[in-house]
Design a protein around this motif. Structure first.
Motif, short mmCIF file in Angstrom:
data_model
loop_
_atom_site.label_atom_id
_atom_site.label_comp_id
_atom_site.label_asym_id
_atom_site.label_seq_id
_atom_site.Cartn_x
_atom_site.Cartn_y
_atom_site.Cartn_z
N ALA A 187 50.84 43.65 46.77
CA ALA A 187 49.43 43.93 46.64
C ALA A 187 48.72 43.18 47.80
N ARG A 188 47.62 43.58 48.44
CA ARG A 188 46.99 42.98 49.24
C ARG A 188 45.59 43.19 49.11
N VAL A 189 44.70 42.08 49.40
CA VAL A 189 43.14 42.33 49.46
C VAL A 189 42.87 41.75 50.91
N SER A 190 41.78 42.36 51.29
CA SER A 190 41.19 41.94 52.69
C SER A 190 40.77 40.37 52.65
N LEU A 246 50.55 47.33 39.29
CA LEU A 246 52.04 47.37 39.75
C LEU A 246 52.99 46.90 38.63
N GLU A 247 52.31 45.92 37.64
CA GLU A 247 53.14 45.36 36.42
C GLU A 247 53.06 46.64 35.42
N ALA A 248 52.17 47.37 35.46
CA ALA A 248 52.37 48.42 34.26
C ALA A 248 53.39 49.62 34.80
N ALA A 249 53.81 49.59 36.15
CA ALA A 249 54.61 50.38 36.59
C ALA A 249 56.06 50.00 36.52
N GLY A 250 56.36 48.84 35.98
CA GLY A 250 57.44 48.11 35.59
C GLY A 250 58.04 47.28 36.85
N LYS A 257 48.70 51.87 47.18
CA LYS A 257 48.22 52.72 47.98
C LYS A 257 49.09 52.38 49.20
N LEU A 258 49.46 53.23 50.39
CA LEU A 258 50.08 53.00 51.45
C LEU A 258 49.26 52.16 52.27
N ALA A 275 54.36 54.62 46.44
CA ALA A 275 53.17 54.61 46.57
C ALA A 275 52.52 55.23 45.42
N LEU A 276 52.08 54.45 44.68
CA LEU A 276 51.65 55.13 43.38
C LEU A 276 50.56 56.20 43.14
N SER A 277 49.39 55.87 43.89
CA SER A 277 48.23 56.57 43.88
C SER A 277 48.44 57.96 44.86
#
Length: 192
Positions: free
Chosen positions: A7-10, A23-27, A63-64, A90-92
């Protein structure tokens, strides 16, 4: 065969919970988080994650655009991971490079994005050329007008001011002052 999240935030003010929860919900067993602009070359968590993942693992992002600084950078990361036997999801966007269809879709998106970038560059060049043909120049306005240059020359010739003081007076750098003093080299007392 582990799912590893990234994960990345600006900015530091933004929160990563929205991404990390997905991401955690995706396993994902482990999630790496960066607080950095996507344009920065150094993203420590990305580097750590790329060292951590092993063949058979799948990197998961929401997201990519969270992964790559640019289309070229994203493609380079994805190709490096593919050579190492690591998948990308990329989930979304519904992309999963562990499947042939997912790889095809990823490469199509990357090609379209690169094509779009090339079109933007081409249009920008065309627009600049059209503006130049009309006599307009791009770029910032010069801070040093002819009047300011002659004032700077007078200050310099008086030997009462340092070049740094002259630069501070006009809000420019010392190299700018030197450049303008040298450009009037034909003038008496020019810098040599």
């Amino acid at each position: 065969m582990a799912l590893i999240g990234y994960a990345r935030v600006s900015t530091r003010d933004q929160h990563t919970e929205a991404q990390t929860d997905v991401l955690e919900a995706a396993g994902c067993e482990k999630v790496f988080v960066d607080h950095a602009s996507g344009t920065l070359a150094r993203r420590p968590a990305l580097d750590q994650m790329l060292e951590y993942v092993r063949a058979g693992d799948t990197l998961v992002v929401t997201k990519l655009d969270r992964l790559g600084r640019s289309v070229r950078n994203l493609k380079q990361i994805a190709e490096d991971m593919q050579e190492r036997g690591i998948g990308l999801r990329a989930l979304s966007q519904g992309i999963d490079t562990t499947t042939p269809g997912g790889r095809l879709f990823f490469h199509m998106l990357a090609a379209i994005a690169e094509f779009e970038h090339d079109l933007i560059v081409e249009r920008t060049h065309d627009g600049l050329a059209a503006a130049r043909a009309r006599g307009r120049k791009g770029g910032r306005k010069f801070k040093m007008t002819a009047t300011k240059i002659s004032q700077a020359r007078a200050m310099y010739d008086s030997k009462e001011h340092t070049v740094q003081e002259i630069a501070d007076t006009f809000g420019v750098s010392r190299p700018t002052i030197y450049r303008h003093l040298q450009s009037s080299a034909g003038a008496p007392g020019a810098v040599r």
